[in-house]
Design a protein around this motif. Structure first.
Motif, PDB file in Angstrom:
ATOM      1  N   LEU A 138       0.827  -1.209   0.000  1.00  0.00           N
ATOM      2  CA  LEU A 138       0.000   0.000   0.000  1.00  0.00           C
ATOM      3  C   LEU A 138       0.863   1.261   0.000  1.00  0.00           C
ATOM      4  O   LEU A 138       0.542   2.244  -0.678  1.00  0.00           O
ATOM      5  CB  LEU A 138      -0.942  -0.002   1.199  1.00  0.00           C
ATOM      6  CG  LEU A 138      -2.054  -1.043   1.171  1.00  0.00           C
ATOM      7  CD1 LEU A 138      -2.886  -0.940   2.441  1.00  0.00           C
ATOM      8  CD2 LEU A 138      -2.924  -0.887  -0.058  1.00  0.00           C
ATOM      9  N   LYS A 139       1.957   1.225   0.739  1.00  0.00           N
ATOM     10  CA  LYS A 139       2.867   2.372   0.765  1.00  0.00           C
ATOM     11  C   LYS A 139       3.498   2.566  -0.608  1.00  0.00           C
ATOM     12  O   LYS A 139       3.609   3.701  -1.098  1.00  0.00           O
ATOM     13  CB  LYS A 139       3.945   2.157   1.815  1.00  0.00           C
ATOM     14  CG  LYS A 139       4.914   3.308   1.915  1.00  0.00           C
ATOM     15  CD  LYS A 139       5.972   3.064   2.969  1.00  0.00           C
ATOM     16  CE  LYS A 139       6.946   4.216   3.009  1.00  0.00           C
ATOM     17  NZ  LYS A 139       8.017   3.980   3.981  1.00  0.00           N
ATOM     18  N   GLU A 140       3.930   1.483  -1.251  1.00  0.00           N
ATOM     19  CA  GLU A 140       4.505   1.577  -2.596  1.00  0.00           C
ATOM     20  C   GLU A 140       3.499   2.161  -3.571  1.00  0.00           C
ATOM     21  O   GLU A 140       3.857   2.963  -4.437  1.00  0.00           O
ATOM     22  CB  GLU A 140       4.953   0.199  -3.086  1.00  0.00           C
ATOM     23  CG  GLU A 140       6.204  -0.306  -2.443  1.00  0.00           C
ATOM     24  CD  GLU A 140       6.559  -1.710  -2.910  1.00  0.00           C
ATOM     25  OE1 GLU A 140       5.873  -2.258  -3.809  1.00  0.00           O
ATOM     26  OE2 GLU A 140       7.536  -2.258  -2.382  1.00  0.00           O
ATOM     27  N   GLY A 149       2.123   9.155  -6.372  1.00  0.00           N
ATOM     28  CA  GLY A 149       2.684  10.484  -6.202  1.00  0.00           C
ATOM     29  C   GLY A 149       3.695  10.845  -7.275  1.00  0.00           C
ATOM     30  O   GLY A 149       3.915  12.021  -7.575  1.00  0.00           O
ATOM     31  N   MET A 150       4.318   9.838  -7.863  1.00  0.00           N
ATOM     32  CA  MET A 150       5.307  10.067  -8.911  1.00  0.00           C
ATOM     33  C   MET A 150       4.682  10.021 -10.301  1.00  0.00           C
ATOM     34  O   MET A 150       5.392  10.144 -11.298  1.00  0.00           O
ATOM     35  CB  MET A 150       6.423   9.022  -8.808  1.00  0.00           C
ATOM     36  CG  MET A 150       7.222   9.137  -7.531  1.00  0.00           C
ATOM     37  SD  MET A 150       8.386   7.790  -7.283  1.00  0.00           S
ATOM     38  CE  MET A 150       9.433   7.947  -8.705  1.00  0.00           C
ATOM     39  N   GLY A 151       3.387   9.819 -10.385  1.00  0.00           N
ATOM     40  CA  GLY A 151       2.719   9.769 -11.675  1.00  0.00           C
ATOM     41  C   GLY A 151       2.817   8.422 -12.374  1.00  0.00           C
ATOM     42  O   GLY A 151       2.464   8.309 -13.548  1.00  0.00           O
ATOM     43  N   GLN A 152       3.260   7.399 -11.680  1.00  0.00           N
ATOM     44  CA  GLN A 152       3.387   6.064 -12.261  1.00  0.00           C
ATOM     45  C   GLN A 152       2.158   5.242 -11.873  1.00  0.00           C
ATOM     46  O   GLN A 152       2.199   4.374 -11.011  1.00  0.00           O
ATOM     47  CB  GLN A 152       4.680   5.393 -11.774  1.00  0.00           C
ATOM     48  CG  GLN A 152       5.924   6.122 -12.161  1.00  0.00           C
ATOM     49  CD  GLN A 152       6.117   6.168 -13.658  1.00  0.00           C
ATOM     50  OE1 GLN A 152       5.734   5.242 -14.378  1.00  0.00           O
ATOM     51  NE2 GLN A 152       6.703   7.239 -14.148  1.00  0.00           N
TER      52      GLN A 152
END
Length: 70
Positions: free
Chosen positions: A24-26, A32-35
């Protein structure tokens, strides 16, 4: 007679609960990085663990397939 809830897979297996939290953290980091595709794949792994499907959760993520260059 009061309702008694059964413990789920993650409550019974602490090591998989830690993996679930990590997935979940990943997913949050990838979002957040747009990936978004990598985030979705991490969410799929977390869902597999939540359902007790260890094989699907432990498959390696082929990030070269999902990573997009901005």
């Amino acid at each position: 007679m009061p309702y008694k809830r059964e413990k789920n897979f993650l409550e019974l297996n602490d090591e998989y609960h830690l993996m679930y939290s990590r997935f979940l953290k990943e997913a949050r980091v990838w979002n957040g990085m747009g990936q978004y595709w990598l985030a979705r794949e991490s969410n799929n792994r977390a869902s597999a663990l939540l359902n007790g499907n260890i094989e699907d959760a432990l498959k390696p993520i082929k990030s070269e397939k999902y990573y997009s260059y901005l």
